[in-house]
Design an enzyme around this catalytic site. Structure first.
Site: not given
Length: 320
Positions: A37-38, A130, A169, A192, A194, A218
């Site tokens: 069933n994955d 990030h 940025d 910058k 976005r 970056d």
């Protein structure tokens, strides 16, 4: 290190092997299978009882597949009475979902962090998140590494007397400034804005780049739209040379090809936090350099296991 067990998911087993080679321990086997069933099933095929278990898995494409695999690895280790479970996550893709810029948007970075803790994670070892606030999304200790020393060691082979490190940025300017201090360079940043995931505008570059050797830095390069836009602004100021560097070289949607085709980009440098396909490395070997962060991860794992300071890794330069 008899009490340590390192397992890898299917996202980046080569990095896990390299980390284990530096630690001097074997990479314990993992079996990932799929039901009719994955649905996924994960089995850790080595003893975990009361051991210090490290699960190596960057969240890379297919992200959701690798995330569920990681959650199941955590659950399997907890069910096997692991003494402590540390997720070694060189790339946390959901870290980009860290704020609400529009109404009714899920904070994926926090949600996925909660899922990892719920699955049994005792600690997280991450690299170049990030944004700084993502660290606080986790309710367990987080050791946050960066690859600035590895990048700096690479760039010290060049004459850096007229070098400017440029952040695309202002959000990444602090990291760019730290990198500039490591190599004795000046720093600049792009202004910058976005508009969408692949559409940005950089109106100007704040700092001195005319006639200078520029290193664009970056945290990650995905589609490359930000770097391409920044290159346009830099050319207006006439830099002497341009090189591009990042920690996470995702290079989605033909980004690597577009960057290597830029005639004034001399070099593109990334690390192996995420797997870069061998065929891409071969095709773009004239400009692409992939640095290994396995020694840094292995040293952090060793320090976590021995109860030593991880932040001390950045207090003094390592031998290069």
């Amino acid at each position: 290190m008899r009490d340590i067990a390192v397992f890898s998911g299917s996202a980046h087993p080569e990095l896990a092997q390299e980390v284990c080679a530096h630690l001097g321990v074997p990479l314990s086997p993992t079996r990932v299978s799929r039901f009719a069933n994955d649905c996924l099933e994960v089995q850790l095929r080595a003893n975990c009882r009361e051991r210090d278990v490290f699960l190596v898995q960057p969240l890379v494409k297919p992200v959701q597949e690798h995330l569920v695999e990681l959650l199941m690895m955590c659950d399997a280790a907890r069910g096997a009475s692991a003494g402590r479970i540390t997720i070694v996550m060189p790339h946390y893709s959901y870290a980009r979902s860290d704020k609400k810029e529009e109404p009714r948007i899920s904070l994926g970075g926090r949600l996925v962090a909660d899922l990892m803790v719920a699955a049994g994670a005792s600690r997280v070892l991450a690299m170049t998140l990030h944004s700084p606030q993502v660290h606080g999304f986790f309710s367990v200790p987080v050791d946050h590494l960066h690859a600035l020393r590895e990048l700096a060691a690479h760039f010290r082979q060049y004459d850096l007397s007229r070098t400017t490190v440029v952040s695309p940025d202002l959000g990444n300017a602090k990291e760019a400034a730290a990198f500039a201090r490591l190599i004795g360079a000046q720093v600049a940043a792009g202004a910058k804005q976005r508009f969408a995931d692949d559409r940005v505008s950089i109106s100007s570059v704040i700092g001195e780049v005319t006639g200078r050797d520029v290193i664009v830095l970056d945290d990650e390069i995905a589609k490359g739209s930000t770097v391409i836009e920044l290159l346009g602004r830099l050319r207006e100021s006439g830099p002497r040379s341009i090189r591009v560097a990042c920690t996470h070289g995702l290079f989605a949607a033909g980004a690597l090809k577009r960057l290597t085709e830029q005639p004034d980009v001399l070099e593109i440098v990334c690390t192996n936090t995420v797997p870069v396909p061998v065929e891409d490395i071969e095709e773009h070997k004239a400009k692409l350099r992939v640095l290994s962060i396995a020694p840094a991860l292995a040293e952090a794992v060793r320090r976590i296991h021995n109860g030593e300071s991880v932040s001390a890794l950045f207090d003094a330069p390592r031998n290069e």
